[in-house]
Design a protein around this motif. Structure first.
Motif, PDB file in Angstrom:
ATOM      1  N   ILE A 109       0.839  -1.201   0.000  1.00 38.99           N
ATOM      2  CA  ILE A 109       0.000   0.000   0.000  1.00 38.99           C
ATOM      3  C   ILE A 109       0.870   1.246   0.000  1.00 38.99           C
ATOM      4  N   GLU A 110       1.875   1.268   0.855  1.00 36.33           N
ATOM      5  CA  GLU A 110       2.743   2.446   0.922  1.00 36.33           C
ATOM      6  C   GLU A 110       3.426   2.703  -0.416  1.00 36.33           C
ATOM      7  N   ASP A 111       3.964   1.644  -1.025  1.00 42.59           N
ATOM      8  CA  ASP A 111       4.669   1.810  -2.303  1.00 42.59           C
ATOM      9  C   ASP A 111       3.711   2.186  -3.430  1.00 42.59           C
ATOM     10  N   ALA A 112       2.582   1.483  -3.512  1.00 46.70           N
ATOM     11  CA  ALA A 112       1.637   1.738  -4.600  1.00 46.70           C
ATOM     12  C   ALA A 112       1.048   3.138  -4.500  1.00 46.70           C
ATOM     13  N   LEU A 113       0.716   3.562  -3.292  1.00 47.20           N
ATOM     14  CA  LEU A 113       0.138   4.888  -3.100  1.00 47.20           C
ATOM     15  C   LEU A 113       1.090   5.982  -3.573  1.00 47.20           C
ATOM     16  N   GLU A 114       2.343   5.863  -3.224  1.00 47.94           N
ATOM     17  CA  GLU A 114       3.309   6.889  -3.630  1.00 47.94           C
ATOM     18  C   GLU A 114       3.447   6.945  -5.146  1.00 47.94           C
ATOM     19  N   GLN A 115       3.447   5.792  -5.787  1.00 52.22           N
ATOM     20  CA  GLN A 115       3.558   5.769  -7.242  1.00 52.22           C
ATOM     21  C   GLN A 115       2.316   6.357  -7.910  1.00 52.22           C
ATOM     22  N   SER A 116       1.127   6.043  -7.365  1.00 51.87           N
ATOM     23  CA  SER A 116      -0.099   6.606  -7.937  1.00 51.87           C
ATOM     24  C   SER A 116      -0.143   8.117  -7.764  1.00 51.87           C
ATOM     25  N   LEU A 117       0.251   8.609  -6.607  1.00 51.86           N
ATOM     26  CA  LEU A 117       0.290  10.059  -6.377  1.00 51.86           C
ATOM     27  C   LEU A 117       1.230  10.737  -7.381  1.00 51.86           C
ATOM     28  N   LYS A 118       2.353  10.106  -7.633  1.00 50.74           N
ATOM     29  CA  LYS A 118       3.329  10.674  -8.565  1.00 50.74           C
ATOM     30  C   LYS A 118       2.765  10.705  -9.976  1.00 50.74           C
ATOM     31  N   ARG A 119       2.175   9.592 -10.421  1.00 51.85           N
ATOM     32  CA  ARG A 119       1.635   9.555 -11.783  1.00 51.85           C
ATOM     33  C   ARG A 119       0.456  10.505 -11.949  1.00 51.85           C
ATOM     34  N   LEU A 120      -0.371  10.617 -10.919  1.00 53.20           N
ATOM     35  CA  LEU A 120      -1.539  11.489 -10.989  1.00 53.20           C
ATOM     36  C   LEU A 120      -1.194  12.964 -10.752  1.00 53.20           C
ATOM     37  N   ARG A 121       0.057  13.239 -10.415  1.00 55.10           N
ATOM     38  CA  ARG A 121       0.527  14.613 -10.182  1.00 55.10           C
ATOM     39  C   ARG A 121      -0.337  15.326  -9.138  1.00 55.10           C
ATOM     40  N   THR A 122      -0.574  14.649  -8.038  1.00 52.40           N
ATOM     41  CA  THR A 122      -1.441  15.204  -7.004  1.00 52.40           C
ATOM     42  C   THR A 122      -0.878  14.867  -5.626  1.00 52.40           C
ATOM     43  N   ASP A 123      -1.325  15.621  -4.619  1.00 54.38           N
ATOM     44  CA  ASP A 123      -0.907  15.359  -3.245  1.00 54.38           C
ATOM     45  C   ASP A 123      -1.852  14.412  -2.522  1.00 54.38           C
ATOM     46  N   ASN A 160      -4.631  -9.489   8.233  1.00 62.61           N
ATOM     47  CA  ASN A 160      -4.230  -8.743   7.039  1.00 62.61           C
ATOM     48  C   ASN A 160      -5.148  -7.549   6.806  1.00 62.61           C
ATOM     49  N   MET A 161      -6.454  -7.731   6.990  1.00 64.19           N
ATOM     50  CA  MET A 161      -7.392  -6.618   6.827  1.00 64.19           C
ATOM     51  C   MET A 161      -7.064  -5.489   7.799  1.00 64.19           C
ATOM     52  N   LEU A 162      -6.763  -5.860   9.042  1.00 66.79           N
ATOM     53  CA  LEU A 162      -6.435  -4.844  10.044  1.00 66.79           C
ATOM     54  C   LEU A 162      -5.153  -4.110   9.669  1.00 66.79           C
ATOM     55  N   GLU A 163      -4.163  -4.837   9.197  1.00 62.39           N
ATOM     56  CA  GLU A 163      -2.917  -4.211   8.759  1.00 62.39           C
ATOM     57  C   GLU A 163      -3.177  -3.215   7.627  1.00 62.39           C
ATOM     58  N   CYS A 164      -4.017  -3.602   6.689  1.00 61.24           N
ATOM     59  CA  CYS A 164      -4.344  -2.705   5.576  1.00 61.24           C
ATOM     60  C   CYS A 164      -5.058  -1.457   6.077  1.00 61.24           C
ATOM     61  N   LEU A 165      -6.028  -1.630   6.962  1.00 55.61           N
ATOM     62  CA  LEU A 165      -6.770  -0.483   7.487  1.00 55.61           C
ATOM     63  C   LEU A 165      -5.861   0.451   8.281  1.00 55.61           C
ATOM     64  N   GLU A 166      -4.967  -0.103   9.052  1.00 56.54           N
ATOM     65  CA  GLU A 166      -4.041   0.738   9.821  1.00 56.54           C
ATOM     66  C   GLU A 166      -3.137   1.540   8.898  1.00 56.54           C
ATOM     67  N   THR A 167      -2.688   0.914   7.813  1.00 52.70           N
ATOM     68  CA  THR A 167      -1.844   1.619   6.847  1.00 52.70           C
ATOM     69  C   THR A 167      -2.630   2.709   6.130  1.00 52.70           C
ATOM     70  N   LEU A 168      -3.847   2.401   5.751  1.00 51.99           N
ATOM     71  CA  LEU A 168      -4.702   3.406   5.110  1.00 51.99           C
ATOM     72  C   LEU A 168      -5.007   4.552   6.066  1.00 51.99           C
ATOM     73  N   ASP A 169      -5.186   4.234   7.343  1.00 45.09           N
ATOM     74  CA  ASP A 169      -5.440   5.268   8.350  1.00 45.09           C
ATOM     75  C   ASP A 169      -4.276   6.249   8.425  1.00 45.09           C
ATOM     76  N   GLU A 170      -3.070   5.728   8.376  1.00 43.56           N
ATOM     77  CA  GLU A 170      -1.890   6.602   8.403  1.00 43.56           C
ATOM     78  C   GLU A 170      -1.862   7.516   7.185  1.00 43.56           C
ATOM     79  N   ALA A 171      -2.258   6.975   6.032  1.00 46.00           N
ATOM     80  CA  ALA A 171      -2.284   7.788   4.813  1.00 46.00           C
ATOM     81  C   ALA A 171      -3.376   8.851   4.881  1.00 46.00           C
TER      82      ALA A 171
END
Length: 349
Positions: A109-123, A160-171
């Motif tokens: 999630i952390e890696d994919a999110l950063e790449q999507s933000l970069k490609r979409l040219r958005t914060d 795994n679901m909890l780990e994903c939600l915690e990571t999304l919460d940080e984002a």
């Protein structure tokens, strides 16, 4: 154009969402994408859906991410990022060229999110979705070989679901995501995410993006009840069943440049059982002087659990027809005829 609330987020989205999965591949280039986005916004659309996986024609390492880049270039050129609700997705396991095909977890999630933000040219991304679950699902014709009894133990799934939600919460707290959602998920899976979010004070899934159309109506059952009580609205993809409901593939036709001409069986949809149902829907539309695509989309818009219908087009003519569904009111007589066809062909794909 009507607007609906995205779950309980307060984010307002147009009832028609512009799908983008053909941009950057064999069917549409950047100029096509720009033209479609310009026209959709003029028609009142404020909601675009994409994914790190796109485009799908073809699915390849060489083109992966191109669609997000086209949207990013367009928003930069138009200076309208604050006017557009952008939804994208992190891929699940199985694509070796996307981070080695790893399952969705904190690192991915952390890696994919950063790449999507970069490609979409958005914060920030307005709606960040999990494209498909790690444990598998019954969408994309997988219902015929669906075996939940072969899934990992429940405790492992929930961890795994909890780990994903915690990571999304940080984002979310970092301002990188406004809302979160699911895709190709089940009613059980959605409820587990909702329960975990409530127990741990984590982001609540606002929506689910699943296939829904006149030929595939799995959402009419348990998911409809979940949507009603939990306000997790449907974002319907393939509302024309990958173009089948337009009637252009009747009698085995595969027009040049179409998805069927490029991708063959339309994800398992292009097979003999769908033909009588499609012919019946096309007949209803033509007898009432309606375009079959517009009628099929307008029917989707009548569903009480619908947050937004995701349209896709490879030509401007198709886009204009699809957008016209927002202004098409189906009479009780037409809806009754459609219901009759559904009764005759309840699950053709």
């Amino acid at each position: 154009m009507k607007f609906h609330s995205l779950g309980r987020t307060g984010i307002s989205v147009s009832e028609i969402c512009l799908g983008t999965m053909t941009w950057g591949g064999d069917q549409n280039d950047q100029a096509d994408g720009f033209e479609q986005m310009d026209h959709a916004v003029e028609a009142g659309v404020n909601f675009f859906d994409t994914a790190e996986l796109y485009p799908v024609t073809p699915l390849s390492a060489e083109t992966q991410g191109a669609t997000e880049s086209i949207i990013g270039e367009w928003m930069k050129a138009r200076g309208n990022r604050d006017k557009i609700v952008v939804a994208t997705k992190i891929s699940g396991p199985g694509r070796s060229y996307i981070r080695g095909g790893a399952p969705i977890n904190r690192k991915e999630i952390e890696d994919a999110l950063e790449q999507s933000l970069k490609r979409l040219r958005t914060d920030y991304i307005d709606l960040y979705q999990l494209h498909w679950p790690n444990r598998g699902h019954y969408h994309f014709r997988q219902i015929w070989n669906y075996h939940p009894e072969k899934q990992p133990p429940k405790a492992e799934i929930l961890d795994n679901m909890l780990e994903c939600l915690e990571t999304l919460d940080e984002a979310v707290k970092a301002g990188k995501i406004r809302a979160v959602g699911l895709s190709n998920e089940t009613a059980w899976g959605t409820m587990q995410f909702l329960d975990l979010a409530e127990k741990h004070g984590l982001p609540r899934m606002a929506s689910v993006q699943n296939e829904y159309n006149l030929l595939y109506r799995a959402h009419d059952f348990d998911y409809a009840e979940l949507t009603h009580h939990e306000q997790v609205g449907l974002l319907s993809y393939s509302p024309l069943a990958a173009g089948l409901l337009s009637g252009k593939y009747l009698n085995g036709q595969k027009p040049g440049g179409s998805r069927a001409a490029i991708n063959g069986d339309l994800g398992g949809r292009f097979q003999p059982l769908q033909e009588p149902a499609v012919a019946a829907y096309v007949d209803v539309a033509r007898r009432y002087g309606l375009d079959p695509s517009a009628m099929a989309l307008a029917w989707c818009l009548t569903r009480p659990f619908m947050t937004s219908v995701i349209i896709g087009a490879t030509t401007m003519e198709q886009l204009k027809i699809n957008l016209s569904a927002a202004d098409l009111a189906l009479s009780p007589e037409i809806q009754q005829e459609i219901a009759g066809v559904i009764r005759r062909y309840p699950m053709p794909i």
